[in-house]
Design a protein around this motif. Structure first.
Motif, PDB file in Angstrom:
ATOM      1  N   ASN A 184       0.858  -1.180   0.000  1.00 51.98           N
ATOM      2  CA  ASN A 184       0.000   0.000   0.000  1.00 51.98           C
ATOM      3  C   ASN A 184       0.905   1.244   0.000  1.00 51.98           C
ATOM      4  OD1 ASN A 184      -2.142   1.904   1.950  1.00 51.98           O
ATOM      5  ND2 ASN A 184      -2.934   0.845   0.151  1.00 51.98           N
TER       6      ASN A 184
ATOM      7  N   ASP B  65      -3.504   8.782   2.256  1.00 52.71           N
ATOM      8  CA  ASP B  65      -3.251   7.726   3.238  1.00 52.71           C
ATOM      9  C   ASP B  65      -2.888   6.443   2.513  1.00 52.71           C
ATOM     10  OD1 ASP B  65      -3.493   5.609   5.043  1.00 52.71           O
ATOM     11  OD2 ASP B  65      -5.689   5.606   4.830  1.00 52.71           O
ATOM     12  N   GLY B  66      -1.607   6.117   2.522  1.00 49.99           N
ATOM     13  CA  GLY B  66      -1.143   4.852   1.949  1.00 49.99           C
ATOM     14  C   GLY B  66      -0.353   4.083   2.987  1.00 49.99           C
ATOM     15  N   LEU B  67      -0.864   4.074   4.227  1.00 50.82           N
ATOM     16  CA  LEU B  67      -0.130   3.376   5.297  1.00 50.82           C
ATOM     17  C   LEU B  67      -0.349   1.869   5.193  1.00 50.82           C
ATOM     18  CD1 LEU B  67      -0.913   5.804   8.266  1.00 50.82           C
ATOM     19  CD2 LEU B  67       1.310   5.452   7.150  1.00 50.82           C
ATOM     20  N   PHE B  68      -1.617   1.438   5.203  1.00 53.42           N
ATOM     21  CA  PHE B  68      -1.922   0.004   5.126  1.00 53.42           C
ATOM     22  C   PHE B  68      -3.126  -0.217   4.232  1.00 53.42           C
ATOM     23  CE2 PHE B  68       0.159   0.681   9.146  1.00 53.42           C
ATOM     24  CZ  PHE B  68       1.165  -0.260   9.097  1.00 53.42           C
TER      25      PHE B  68
ATOM     26  N   LEU C 109      -5.912   5.312  -0.036  1.00 52.99           N
ATOM     27  CA  LEU C 109      -5.653   4.423  -1.170  1.00 52.99           C
ATOM     28  C   LEU C 109      -6.028   2.989  -0.796  1.00 52.99           C
ATOM     29  CD1 LEU C 109      -2.355   5.635  -2.871  1.00 52.99           C
ATOM     30  CD2 LEU C 109      -4.718   6.392  -3.200  1.00 52.99           C
TER      31      LEU C 109
ATOM     32  N   ILE D 230      -7.944   1.193   0.881  1.00 57.42           N
ATOM     33  CA  ILE D 230      -8.847   1.057   2.032  1.00 57.42           C
ATOM     34  C   ILE D 230      -8.297   2.007   3.101  1.00 57.42           C
ATOM     35  CG2 ILE D 230      -7.520  -0.951   2.904  1.00 57.42           C
ATOM     36  CD1 ILE D 230     -11.126  -1.314   3.266  1.00 57.42           C
ATOM     37  N   PRO D 231      -9.136   2.683   3.856  1.00 62.04           N
ATOM     38  CA  PRO D 231      -8.598   3.543   4.916  1.00 62.04           C
ATOM     39  C   PRO D 231      -7.744   2.712   5.879  1.00 62.04           C
ATOM     40  CG  PRO D 231     -10.925   4.005   4.561  1.00 62.04           C
ATOM     41  CD  PRO D 231     -10.605   2.764   3.771  1.00 62.04           C
ATOM     42  N   SER D 232      -6.573   3.187   6.192  1.00 60.80           N
ATOM     43  CA  SER D 232      -5.655   2.404   7.032  1.00 60.80           C
ATOM     44  C   SER D 232      -6.267   2.153   8.404  1.00 60.80           C
ATOM     45  CB  SER D 232      -4.333   3.156   7.188  1.00 60.80           C
ATOM     46  OG  SER D 232      -3.757   3.303   5.920  1.00 60.80           O
TER      47      SER D 232
HETATM   48  K   LIG Z   1      -4.606   2.993   2.934  1.00 58.74           K
END
Ligand SMILES: [K+]
Ligand SMILES: NC(=O)C1=CN([C@@H]2O[C@H](COP(=O)(O)OP(=O)(O)OC[C@H]3O[C@@H](n4cnc5c(N)ncnc54)[C@H](O)[C@@H]3O)[C@@H](O)[C@H]2O)[C@@H](O)CC1
Length: 489
Positions: free
Chosen positions: A63, A125-128, A157, A159-161
């Motif tokens: 992600n 938001d591309g954390l998880f 991105l 799914i919300p982390s």
């Molecule tokens: K995400």
């Protein structure tokens, strides 16, 4: 293919199916991650205004890799951005490691800790993504908090982390985004449970021309239509509905179900009250019969449960109704009684006519002998379990209602709003399902159709009359009537 495979509804995939796709397309050129990052840059670019301050947060897995690709594309197009990568180079998966190298080669600056407090017009938001394995802690929980404090608009991105992609269940701190751009296909976790509260407006970047795997569907329209009525019609063509309920103090529940059945087109509707029911002066065509007579009368749909109470008389009527030859919808108190009397379960399973169960999470928990928290932690799985256990069509109500079929298919509903979370709306839904059954829809079509219509009607009513606070059952019934007519004519 069963009659309820509906390829025209958007497919909704859980992680195991997405992983299959990932494996099938491991050698695709350009690779999926490149396509995802490019799609994200393409999505954001036209929405950015000159001078917007843009923050991108990339996490330790793929992600995060999507964000690294997105940052490279934006950087190459001259967009000023602040990129933070919270990963470890030694543990980066292959595609994300390649994305990091390409980002560096493109000369895009990279930071490894959150910036000091300041306002951002946009944050990504591309954390998880779908690889979330446990609750977010430490720097990742801080990053979620930072986004909520300082970002005006958040684009998640995939799914919300912090939100589980398969269940819509936040395991701990989880991003609440204004927008989610999700890759390959829709995901149930964006719609059911807490999903809609975290995902905001959902956009899909398909990345592939076709999907070679199936799982479930998102319900975003009436899945089957009623035939247009010939001029040469009479009430006998549009079915007979019986509704058993309305114990003392809860007569309104039976009346609401009856009104909904009438206004959604049932030919004739009889109420069988557990207490004397008042005359519904605005719906004088609602008829009454002794409740036990309805259990043996020829009907196209029998609804049992709205305001029925839990007294012995209610249990006796439930037992009798299980032997009705009509399609049978069990709702509300009928479900609570069924949960308390496991000896009746086999009778339900063995019914030759279709059975439909419409539990909310507490009623589902009573039927399955677990807690509401267990149900909400995996709504799809529990709806499927109920459908299999009772050999019935099931809708697990609540935000993003899940419909499950006796043969193991599932749908997540995308229509509706919090205005529906008030007393009486379940009774209205039961009446709507009965109306569609009465007019000749098969059990699955009637349930799917009514679930979508109920939510879409609530959305229409809120758009036209305001809400969601104070949405009334009659507003929903009236809006559903007009939606159904628009969909069928
Ligand atoms: K995400
Ligand atoms: N499935 C696919 O084919 C595609 C996947 N793509 C992206 O890849 C994502 C999935 O990538 P990954 O499987 O690498 O998963 P993630 O990027 O969601 O994260 C997994 C990594 O985070 C770690 N992790 C999980 N939960 C954690 C937590 N709470 N705290 C700290 N570390 C945690 C894992 O050990 C693993 O290293 C998708 O959501 C999507 O964004 C895209 O590139 C497009 C194609």
């Amino acid at each position: 293919m069963s009659d309820c495979d509906r390829p025209n509804l958007p497919p909704c995939l859980r992680s195991f199916a997405l992983r299959q796709l990932e494996m099938q397309h491991a050698h695709l050129q350009p690779p999926l991650m490149e396509r995802a990052g490019q799609a994200a840059a393409d999505w954001l670019l036209p929405r950015l205004q000159a001078g917007d301050r843009l923050l991108l947060l990339a996490g330790p897995g793929n992600n995060g890799g999507d964000v690294l690709v997105m940052a490279r594309h934006l950087h190459q197009r001259g967009v000023p951005l602040h990129l933070v990568w919270l990963g470890e180079e030694a543990r980066l998966p292959g595609d994300a490691a390649a994305a990091l190298q390409q980002l560096r080669a493109a000369g895009c600056p990279l930071h490894t800790s959150l910036p000091p407090a300041q306002q951002w017009d946009w944050a990504v938001d591309g954390l998880f993504g779908i690889g979330l394995q446990r609750p977010l802690q430490g720097q990742y929980a801080e990053a979620v908090n930072y986004l909520h404090l300082y970002a005006r608009r958040i684009l998640a991105l995939d799914i919300p982390s912090g939100l589980q992609a398969d269940t819509g269940y936040p395991t701990g701190p989880a991003v609440r985004a204004q927008y989610t751009l999700t890759f390959l296909s829709d995901k149930p976790g964006l719609w059911t449970g807490a999903g809609q509260d975290h995902a905001g407006e959902v956009h899909i970047a398909p990345l592939l021309d076709t999907l070679s795997v199936t799982d479930g569907w998102r319900l975003d329209q009436l899945p089957a239509r009623l035939p247009a009525r010939p001029h040469d019609s009479h009430k006998g063509r549009f079915g007979r509905v019986g509704i058993i309920g309305g114990a003392a103090g809860m007569q309104g529940a039976a009346l609401l179900a009856g009104r909904a059945a009438l206004q959604l087109g049932a030919g004739r509707v009889w109420l069988g009250g557990l207490s004397p029911l008042p005359l519904d002066v605005s719906h004088l065509q609602l008829m009454q019969q002794p409740a036990d007579t309805l259990c043996t009368q020829a009907l196209e749909a029998l609804v049992v449960g709205p305001g029925m109470g839990l007294e012995h008389a209610a249990l006796q009527l439930l037992q009798q109704s299980l032997h009705s030859t009509a399609p049978l919808l069990l709702d509300a108190d009928a479900l609570t009684l069924l949960g308390a009397h496991p000896a009746l379960h086999t009778t339900v399973q063995q019914r030759p006519a279709p059975t439909l169960l419409t539990p909310h999470p507490l009623e589902a928990a009573r039927l399955l002998g677990c807690t509401v928290a267990d149900i909400q932690a995996d709504r799809i799985q529990h709806a499927l379990q109920l459908a299999q256990q009772f050999k019935a069509w099931v809708v697990l109500k609540g935000a993003g209602s899940i419909v499950a079929s006796p043969d193991g298919q599932w749908w997540v509903n995308g229509s509706g709003n919090p205005g529906l979370a008030v007393a009486g709306m379940g009774d209205v839904l039961a009446g709507m399902v009965a109306a569609l059954l009465a007019q000749g829809m098969a059990a699955g079509d009637a349930l799917l159709g009514a679930i979508w219509l109920h939510g879409a009607a609530a959305d229409d009513a809120v758009a036209q009359q305001g809400g969601p606070i104070g949405l009334s059952c009659d507003e929903v019934i009236t809006a559903a009537r007009s939606r159904l007519n628009r969909a069928c004519y």
